[in-house]
Scaffold this active site. Structure first.
Site, PDB file in Angstrom:
ATOM      1  N   SER C  10       0.860  -1.136   0.076  1.00  0.00           N
ATOM      2  CA  SER C  10       0.088  -0.114   0.107  1.00  0.00           C
ATOM      3  C   SER C  10       0.830   1.252   0.011  1.00  0.00           C
ATOM      4  O   SER C  10       0.393   2.377  -0.295  1.00  0.00           O
ATOM      5  CB  SER C  10      -0.934   0.096   1.238  1.00  0.00           C
ATOM      6  OG  SER C  10      -0.492  -0.025   2.335  1.00  0.00           O
ATOM      7  N   GLY C  11       2.098   1.096   0.309  1.00  0.00           N
ATOM      8  CA  GLY C  11       2.716   2.384   0.392  1.00  0.00           C
ATOM      9  C   GLY C  11       3.337   2.686  -1.022  1.00  0.00           C
ATOM     10  O   GLY C  11       3.160   2.012  -2.115  1.00  0.00           O
ATOM     11  N   TYR C  12       4.430   3.720  -1.166  1.00  0.00           N
ATOM     12  CA  TYR C  12       4.902   4.345  -2.392  1.00  0.00           C
ATOM     13  C   TYR C  12       5.786   3.249  -3.049  1.00  0.00           C
ATOM     14  O   TYR C  12       5.754   3.005  -4.441  1.00  0.00           O
ATOM     15  CB  TYR C  12       5.394   5.705  -2.088  1.00  0.00           C
ATOM     16  CG  TYR C  12       4.466   6.548  -1.709  1.00  0.00           C
ATOM     17  CD1 TYR C  12       3.398   6.827  -1.975  1.00  0.00           C
ATOM     18  CD2 TYR C  12       5.097   7.795  -0.764  1.00  0.00           C
ATOM     19  CE1 TYR C  12       2.514   7.924  -1.728  1.00  0.00           C
ATOM     20  CE2 TYR C  12       4.370   8.777  -0.524  1.00  0.00           C
ATOM     21  CZ  TYR C  12       3.035   8.865  -0.949  1.00  0.00           C
ATOM     22  OH  TYR C  12       2.173   9.852  -0.738  1.00  0.00           O
ATOM     23  N   CYS C 149      17.906   4.204  -1.143  1.00  0.00           N
ATOM     24  CA  CYS C 149      17.720   5.149  -2.407  1.00  0.00           C
ATOM     25  C   CYS C 149      19.129   6.010  -2.527  1.00  0.00           C
ATOM     26  O   CYS C 149      19.741   6.114  -3.908  1.00  0.00           O
ATOM     27  CB  CYS C 149      16.518   5.978  -2.467  1.00  0.00           C
ATOM     28  SG  CYS C 149      16.027   6.828  -0.973  1.00  0.00           S
ATOM     29  N   ASN C 310      13.997   7.885  -6.550  1.00  0.00           N
ATOM     30  CA  ASN C 310      14.067   7.125  -5.535  1.00  0.00           C
ATOM     31  C   ASN C 310      13.133   6.075  -5.314  1.00  0.00           C
ATOM     32  O   ASN C 310      13.389   4.850  -4.837  1.00  0.00           O
ATOM     33  CB  ASN C 310      13.869   7.984  -4.151  1.00  0.00           C
ATOM     34  CG  ASN C 310      12.627   8.900  -4.245  1.00  0.00           C
ATOM     35  OD1 ASN C 310      12.384   9.577  -5.227  1.00  0.00           O
ATOM     36  ND2 ASN C 310      11.753   8.605  -3.137  1.00  0.00           N
TER      37      ASN C 310
END
Lengths: 343, 343, 343, 343
Positions: C10-12, C149, C310
């Protein structure tokens, strides 16, 4: 009222001088020059001044007849030095915002500006327009050279450490700047679609302002300059080696000793929270330069941070502050705006 | 492989054509023209293509010898009409991205473009390059005129209502656009310091794209165009009066009937949540046009919203989609990128 | 088709994994987990995927029954190490995007993450997920830990110099990052009014990624991390001392030797022009990491620059690249998007 | 010195009240309340005030003992109405910035705010805090309700037309707002990664401020509100039908008649150039509301544009202006800042 003429008043620094001097109770602007816009209203290129002034630009030559007590020069580098001898005959006090009289050594000037200095004999007559470190001289100075925007932030962040002997060796300066620093002339590199969201390392080294910081601190300086997404604002993040035995307490003490009584320098160095270190975001329009630090005792390094609005404390506001010092007025006169949050 | 030449390949639309066609499995770019940059690598002005191509620009004249099957014209308005007769001799299929062949009526062209049309006899030969409403004709078209960016969003948002007879009277279109819509040529109005954070109502009325929406929907259109802070992206917010008896259910049904099978049009009309209505922010780089609506039954109005990336679905992507239709390839070929979130 | 489960979808980073794998011709996503959103469509939090998938989230426990060949873990630091032993029983290959298995030394982990490592015996089994420097091992690896990143950008920029012996002493890394690096959870520090236009020095030193760069290069690394105005994008600007006798020619040769055949690393080091050095602005959505340099022979220093998105090369794209290497597919599969200009 | 207490001083409007009153020569702030931050310095959430004040927050109850002459209420909608009776006993003059006493008709309030008004008997006692249209009443008013930010821009843009009978029928208002309008409380919708670059049509219709404009102008108003990329700033673009016979000359005359002597309203309506119509970009921090128009005689419509800083003229600055009017001070006192260009 002191009579002030602004030479080169159509650019961004010129506009800020007009804004600040319009709100200054002891000054009247007797001429604002622009050859290109002579006869046009100053609120054309400076629309924030609509309703505040009916002043019109005059040609550069008209400054001769303006009867100014003070000339504020916001003209380009390299052009200014050739005209300085003439300017000095026109008014008792000259405050120059170009880069031409900032470096004491003409050889350094030539190395950084790419041309020989054409009026080296005039350089020694200028006082550095940074009240925090030259207030006493400025009170009697008739020729003042205001430092560059990134240089101002860098000097204010680094010099307390240098003066107190708390750092040693070279200082690495990472400077970030908004787009207004490139001036109002536009061009492909300034186009919004290219400049927006940029992290443009436009000067990996040898930026001119690095020479000013070196001159003011006595340290070797290596500056990298990056254009970031902002219109106004400069931030410098500087890395240096702590002198043996120097502690965080010493660093904090040196900053407070240097700036506790300064009207425009705030020491911002917290361990956490938003805005724990200086950020230009909350300085837009204000004459503050915030400075701060973080000490890393285990590896003997210190990070020094400075932030300001390049058109105010890093330009027009710095010049007005010098004017206040020079004429013995309260230093905050005309410079009271505290900045905005959020912004 | 189909041989395609891009005329006017140094601008932003030209760059997108190069990007999309480079990733297209059935096309080879045989010429990318720019008189100014002839002989230079295309990845100079289009740095995202570094490492993807070694192509160099050629002069405009070189297109004659390119042996192209298809010409994609990304040249300026007003210039293109004068050269069209020549272009039509060079390739079997011509897809024009300028505004010169979008309006069917030369008088309307003259009113909106400020000059008389110089090749009105060629206008009828062009098919509108909007597959959602002209797919069958496009499958056999050799002369295709791709609609303007704001027009594409506006037509896709409004036409289902018009076709279904669900709205009546004039349509008010509030169009917002990023800076890339002004092209790569720069100039003072494009300078970052002026354009950043702008809400520039550059066309309070009479924007050219309003004529295209009117032509496509049969309604009077009043468009206001505002430049907003973005590089890419167009959004239109349209207001219209509902026809008597028209309900939200009808509106939803009309949108789904129009677009349920469309590969690039998504109906986005939720009652709450982020991204409940179309936003260009998540469409950057994609060929989607999102359309949506909100019905206000109590006062009998409907708000219609459309959003797209002006350089893709509103330009180069729309042209490639037409190419796919024209040559009978799967319509998504080379256009699969879904867009990014967050972005 | 390879069966892949995404844990923490559900995150980026999870959203980017979904986007990239949806376009990957050899992979099918058999589970996308989120306890909070179980049963909800993935295109809710990831609206760019509307129209591209009907997938719904499942709870974390459901991954046990998914019959996955590969687990992609996009779960939080500190949580992941405790669950790793379990994950390793569920699929033949595990690719971890958390920070928990990046550092070889548990003591270093404890120093940078503030908690002791709870599964130190599992660390040696992991291979670093950076194909440019570990391709051969990755081809046979069943446990892969993808670097951070800023670490990815830093390692790719610095390691060629370190391997070639062209630098000596500590490396100063100035890292800049967009807001998406803080994840999708929001909070006051992430609020737009505070984060917009920020130059937030959130880690003056001791950022976790500094330890990864040190581990990969063998040099002492001092990193300062600043949040800048951007959603996506990381840039590192690194300063180092050249080894005696090292020339610009040597530096350029070392970069080309390291990366000439790499599909995703471009060497960008020009003397002038826009985009002369790496910028994340044109890398949004792409799996490229651009690296570049500027040599200052007179004072014996070199500036090394790296840039990436990133969420792609610095996260989900890096993981997919590892997947391609591991399963012997062409390394660009599913990662062809070149990035956008302008953007 | 007038003794002023600010109730709800930790939010963005509260911060602006503190900033403006700190620079106001006739006012002293005797209490700034926040239950959450009681005992903490006000320059914590308002870092622009560092160095300008040592004031600390007190709890809401402490306002009873503050001995204030004036209460400035910056508390939430719906909460304020229940507490108003109490507030009115605490000070001779109360200036409310919430929405609770803006609408004269409790039924309209209920329709737009979703709850019944709990103190309808107090509504008639309040005067609208918009000096441009209520100056005489405000000079004697002890209960003042400041309009909403978008309402202020809308009323100032539309009312001159309505008063002069130059428009007829409904007015379409397209309102755009920066992120600070949502307050300092954050939340997922406010997260930078989601809000940055947004064109979020958060209220396709029925925004509360539409009722205020309707009330002030007597016209039906349909407002669409969009969140745009900005921290501060509101712009309204309004469309209306010209009354028969109304000309551009009439429109211009009506605007000048309404605002020629106003200290904070500038009429900006040029045919070309940058900043030809009002833009909030150059109003940040200032108390100006710029208004302008474009007349389209051929189809009998007029576009009316208004712009302001939502936290200043659309909030705290408007309140201070009312204070100046109420106490007979020069209206610009404490509100002299002209705004910045570029910005």
């Amino acid at each position: 009222m002191l009579r002030v003429a602004i030479v080169g008043a159509s650019g961004y620094i010129g506009g800020e001088l007009l804004r600040l001097l319009h709100g200054h109770p002891r000054v009247t602007v007797v001429a604002a020059t622009s050859d290109r816009l002579a006869g046009r209203r100053v609120d054309g290129p400076h629309p924030n001044l609509r309703g505040h002034t009916d002043l019109c630009f005059v040609g550069h030559d008209a400054v001769e007849d303006a009867g100014a007590d003070v000339l504020l020069l916001a003209a380009p580098h390299r052009e200014t030095m050739g005209r300085m001898a003439g300017y000095l005959t026109l008014a008792g006090t000259v405050i120059d915002l170009s880069g031409d009289f900032r470096l004491r050594d003409p050889g350094t000037y030539a190395a950084y500006y790419g041309v020989p200095h054409t009026a080296p004999h005039l350089i020694p007559g200028f006082t550095t327009g940074l009240p925090e470190w030259h207030r006493a001289e400025l009170a009697a100075a008739d020729r003042i050279s205001v430092p560059g925007c990134m240089a101002t932030a860098g000097i204010l962040a680094v010099r307390p450490m240098a003066e107190a002997g708390l750092i040693e060796g070279p200082v690495q300066v990472d400077a970030r700047t908004g787009s207004s620093g490139s001036g109002a002339s536009g061009g492909p590199a300034a186009a919004h679609a290219e400049r927006s969201g940029a992290l443009r390392v436009f000067a990996p080294s040898r930026h001119r302002h690095e020479a000013e910081i070196a001159q003011a601190t006595g340290h070797t300086v290596r500056m990298t300059a990056t254009g970031v997404e902002a219109v106004r604002g400069v931030q410098v993040v500087c890395h240096a080696k702590l002198a043996p035995g120097a502690s965080e307490r010493d660093v904090r003490a040196a900053f407070h000793a240097a700036y506790a009584d300064e009207p425009f320098v705030r020491v911002v160095a917290r361990r956490q929270g938003l805005y724990r270190l200086p950020e230009p975001k909350i300085l837009t329009g204000s004459n503050h330069c915030d400075v701060g630090f973080a000490v890393f005792a285990d590896d003997g390094t210190v990070v020094l941070v400075g932030a300001l609005d390049n058109l105010v404390k890093g330009g027009a506001g710095g010049a007005v502050q010098c004017l206040n010092v020079r004429f013995g007025w309260p230093e905050r006169t005309g410079l009271e705006f505290p900045g905005l949050h959020p912004n």
